[in-house]
Design a protein around this motif. Structure first.
Motif, mmCIF file in Angstrom:
data_model
loop_
_atom_site.group_PDB
_atom_site.id
_atom_site.type_symbol
_atom_site.label_atom_id
_atom_site.label_comp_id
_atom_site.label_asym_id
_atom_site.label_seq_id
_atom_site.Cartn_x
_atom_site.Cartn_y
_atom_site.Cartn_z
ATOM 1 N N LYS A 36 -17.255 50.262 -18.561
ATOM 2 C CA LYS A 36 -18.154 50.096 -19.600
ATOM 3 C C LYS A 36 -19.127 48.813 -19.587
ATOM 4 O O LYS A 36 -19.854 48.792 -19.997
ATOM 5 C CB LYS A 36 -17.112 50.132 -20.792
ATOM 6 C CG LYS A 36 -16.792 51.329 -21.113
ATOM 7 C CD LYS A 36 -16.039 51.420 -22.237
ATOM 8 C CE LYS A 36 -15.280 52.715 -22.580
ATOM 9 N NZ LYS A 36 -14.606 52.992 -23.803
ATOM 10 N N LEU A 37 -18.601 47.807 -18.689
ATOM 11 C CA LEU A 37 -19.480 46.597 -18.388
ATOM 12 C C LEU A 37 -20.267 47.090 -17.324
ATOM 13 O O LEU A 37 -20.264 47.353 -16.320
ATOM 14 C CB LEU A 37 -18.443 45.609 -18.077
ATOM 15 C CG LEU A 37 -19.160 44.198 -17.878
ATOM 16 C CD1 LEU A 37 -19.676 43.539 -19.349
ATOM 17 C CD2 LEU A 37 -18.446 43.204 -17.211
ATOM 18 N N VAL A 38 -21.689 47.117 -17.609
ATOM 19 C CA VAL A 38 -22.781 47.435 -16.670
ATOM 20 C C VAL A 38 -23.749 46.074 -16.477
ATOM 21 O O VAL A 38 -24.162 45.780 -17.443
ATOM 22 C CB VAL A 38 -23.701 48.712 -17.563
ATOM 23 C CG1 VAL A 38 -24.653 49.078 -16.257
ATOM 24 C CG2 VAL A 38 -22.694 49.609 -17.682
ATOM 25 N N ILE A 39 -23.716 45.841 -15.259
ATOM 26 C CA ILE A 39 -24.340 44.824 -14.787
ATOM 27 C C ILE A 39 -25.903 44.882 -14.884
ATOM 28 O O ILE A 39 -26.299 46.331 -14.342
ATOM 29 C CB ILE A 39 -24.149 44.346 -13.536
ATOM 30 C CG1 ILE A 39 -22.708 43.773 -13.422
ATOM 31 C CG2 ILE A 39 -25.166 43.152 -12.952
ATOM 32 C CD1 ILE A 39 -22.102 43.348 -11.944
ATOM 33 N N LYS A 40 -26.740 44.229 -15.511
ATOM 34 C CA LYS A 40 -28.233 44.770 -15.587
ATOM 35 C C LYS A 40 -29.025 43.858 -14.695
ATOM 36 O O LYS A 40 -29.911 44.542 -14.009
ATOM 37 C CB LYS A 40 -28.554 44.643 -17.157
ATOM 38 C CG LYS A 40 -28.072 45.371 -18.082
ATOM 39 C CD LYS A 40 -28.637 46.965 -17.940
ATOM 40 C CE LYS A 40 -28.043 47.889 -18.745
ATOM 41 N NZ LYS A 40 -28.588 49.264 -18.425
ATOM 42 N N ALA A 41 -28.940 42.594 -14.583
ATOM 43 C CA ALA A 41 -29.844 41.835 -13.934
ATOM 44 C C ALA A 41 -29.113 40.645 -13.559
ATOM 45 O O ALA A 41 -28.170 40.282 -14.436
ATOM 46 C CB ALA A 41 -31.043 41.595 -14.410
ATOM 47 N N GLY A 42 -29.747 39.592 -12.905
ATOM 48 C CA GLY A 42 -29.372 38.207 -12.777
ATOM 49 C C GLY A 42 -30.355 37.428 -12.349
ATOM 50 O O GLY A 42 -31.442 37.787 -11.666
ATOM 51 N N ALA A 43 -30.169 36.196 -12.092
ATOM 52 C CA ALA A 43 -31.217 35.297 -11.360
ATOM 53 C C ALA A 43 -30.275 34.172 -10.511
ATOM 54 O O ALA A 43 -29.379 33.584 -11.227
ATOM 55 C CB ALA A 43 -31.820 34.498 -12.400
ATOM 56 N N TYR A 44 -30.697 34.050 -9.551
ATOM 57 C CA TYR A 44 -29.947 32.893 -8.713
ATOM 58 C C TYR A 44 -31.368 32.023 -7.999
ATOM 59 O O TYR A 44 -32.498 32.498 -7.587
ATOM 60 C CB TYR A 44 -29.246 33.531 -7.641
ATOM 61 C CG TYR A 44 -29.045 32.391 -6.552
ATOM 62 C CD1 TYR A 44 -28.029 31.603 -6.797
ATOM 63 C CD2 TYR A 44 -29.509 32.447 -5.227
ATOM 64 C CE1 TYR A 44 -27.569 30.445 -5.771
ATOM 65 C CE2 TYR A 44 -29.246 31.701 -4.166
ATOM 66 C CZ TYR A 44 -28.110 30.585 -4.755
ATOM 67 O OH TYR A 44 -27.897 29.664 -3.636
ATOM 68 N N ASN A 45 -31.219 30.716 -8.475
ATOM 69 C CA ASN A 45 -32.303 29.698 -7.797
ATOM 70 C C ASN A 45 -33.458 30.102 -8.382
ATOM 71 O O ASN A 45 -34.555 29.959 -7.278
ATOM 72 C CB ASN A 45 -32.006 29.677 -6.181
ATOM 73 C CG ASN A 45 -32.327 28.282 -5.740
ATOM 74 O OD1 ASN A 45 -32.632 27.332 -6.418
ATOM 75 N ND2 ASN A 45 -32.562 28.367 -4.498
ATOM 76 N N GLY A 46 -33.807 30.425 -9.502
ATOM 77 C CA GLY A 46 -35.085 30.790 -9.710
ATOM 78 C C GLY A 46 -35.504 32.248 -9.569
ATOM 79 O O GLY A 46 -36.676 32.713 -9.856
ATOM 80 N N LYS A 47 -34.771 32.861 -8.782
ATOM 81 C CA LYS A 47 -35.162 34.312 -8.235
ATOM 82 C C LYS A 47 -34.545 35.509 -9.183
ATOM 83 O O LYS A 47 -33.328 35.369 -9.040
ATOM 84 C CB LYS A 47 -35.057 34.540 -6.734
ATOM 85 C CG LYS A 47 -36.074 33.683 -5.917
ATOM 86 C CD LYS A 47 -35.819 33.810 -4.651
ATOM 87 C CE LYS A 47 -36.736 32.905 -3.772
ATOM 88 N NZ LYS A 47 -36.804 31.662 -3.886
ATOM 89 N N VAL A 48 -35.310 36.375 -9.977
ATOM 90 C CA VAL A 48 -34.642 37.427 -10.455
ATOM 91 C C VAL A 48 -34.182 38.372 -9.374
ATOM 92 O O VAL A 48 -34.654 38.582 -8.466
ATOM 93 C CB VAL A 48 -35.539 38.345 -11.314
ATOM 94 C CG1 VAL A 48 -34.766 39.153 -11.999
ATOM 95 C CG2 VAL A 48 -36.181 37.030 -12.633
ATOM 96 N N MET A 49 -32.747 38.963 -9.772
ATOM 97 C CA MET A 49 -32.143 40.004 -8.804
ATOM 98 C C MET A 49 -31.879 41.083 -9.792
ATOM 99 O O MET A 49 -31.707 41.181 -10.836
ATOM 100 C CB MET A 49 -31.008 39.090 -8.532
ATOM 101 C CG MET A 49 -30.802 38.016 -7.682
ATOM 102 S SD MET A 49 -29.197 37.409 -6.837
ATOM 103 C CE MET A 49 -28.580 37.043 -8.645
ATOM 104 N N ASP A 50 -32.095 42.251 -9.097
ATOM 105 C CA ASP A 50 -31.421 43.615 -9.433
ATOM 106 C C ASP A 50 -29.848 43.587 -9.547
ATOM 107 O O ASP A 50 -29.457 42.603 -8.953
ATOM 108 C CB ASP A 50 -32.128 44.731 -9.000
ATOM 109 C CG ASP A 50 -31.940 44.678 -7.556
ATOM 110 O OD1 ASP A 50 -31.251 43.779 -6.949
ATOM 111 O OD2 ASP A 50 -32.506 45.847 -6.812
ATOM 112 N N VAL A 51 -29.456 44.701 -9.831
ATOM 113 C CA VAL A 51 -28.011 44.796 -9.626
ATOM 114 C C VAL A 51 -27.528 44.787 -8.285
ATOM 115 O O VAL A 51 -26.427 43.976 -8.215
ATOM 116 C CB VAL A 51 -27.547 46.378 -10.363
ATOM 117 C CG1 VAL A 51 -26.056 46.732 -10.151
ATOM 118 C CG2 VAL A 51 -28.175 46.459 -11.859
ATOM 119 N N ALA A 52 -28.004 45.388 -7.283
ATOM 120 C CA ALA A 52 -27.703 45.227 -5.815
ATOM 121 C C ALA A 52 -27.578 43.793 -5.526
ATOM 122 O O ALA A 52 -26.804 43.281 -4.799
ATOM 123 C CB ALA A 52 -28.594 46.176 -5.014
ATOM 124 N N GLY A 53 -28.640 42.752 -5.942
ATOM 125 C CA GLY A 53 -28.621 41.620 -5.467
ATOM 126 C C GLY A 53 -27.395 40.900 -6.185
ATOM 127 O O GLY A 53 -26.733 39.935 -5.866
#
Length: 164
Positions: free
Chosen positions: A104-121
């Motif tokens: 039920k917890l679904v990763i949507k996005a993220g950011a590392y070092n100023g770069k936006v990442m998708d779920v795979a990232g």
């Protein structure tokens, strides 16, 4: 219960302080998760040094405004849980590990070092070994030629003493 203006400003200031020190932010949708499970996730996050919070998206957008994480504002839609960490992989690892056991917890996005990442990232970042493991691997790599040379010299010396 709605927050008044001072409370909203306090929340934005608190989150902005965390974002200023952060290397990684992970967004995950928490719809349908039981309170006990969220409590376990928060405990794991606290142990790993991850700031974990459910925020109104408008307040989160204000907190990341003018920071390297500003690109995440487009992803801030729906009921989201925000994982923020100064360690590069801690937030991704905590959320990823919990998402593996709770669908039920679904990763949507993220950011590392100023770069936006998708779920795979985010998932790729979560599987990177910790700093301590990487340092141990590097040390083992650096020691292997030296220890190999020492074994060869010891074997040659032993062979010479055996024939003499």
């Amino acid at each position: 219960m709605a927050l008044n203006l001072q409370e909203k400003q306090a929340v934005v200031a608190e989150v902005s302080a965390q974002v200023a020190q952060a290397q990684t932010i992970v967004l995950a949708e928490y719809r349908g998760i039981e309170v006990g499970d969220i409590t376990k996730l928060r405990a794991n996050a606290r142990q790993s040094g991850v700031y974990l919070r459910v925020l109104k998206n408008t307040l989160a957008r204000r907190a990341v405004q003018g920071t390297p994480f500003e690109g995440l504002a487009e992803q801030m839609v729906g009921p989201l849980l925000y994982g923020i960490s100064a360690d590069a992989v801690a937030a991704a690892k905590v959320v990823h590990e919990f998402a593996r056991t709770n669908d039920k917890l679904v990763i949507k996005a993220g950011a590392y070092n100023g770069k936006v990442m998708d779920v795979a990232g985010v998932n790729a970042l979560a599987t990177v070994p910790s700093k301590e493991v990487l340092l141990a691997q590097l040390l083992g790599l650096l020691q292997s030629p030296v220890s190999g040379l020492a074994r060869v010299i010891a074997a040659v010396a032993e062979q010479k003493t055996a024939t003499a």
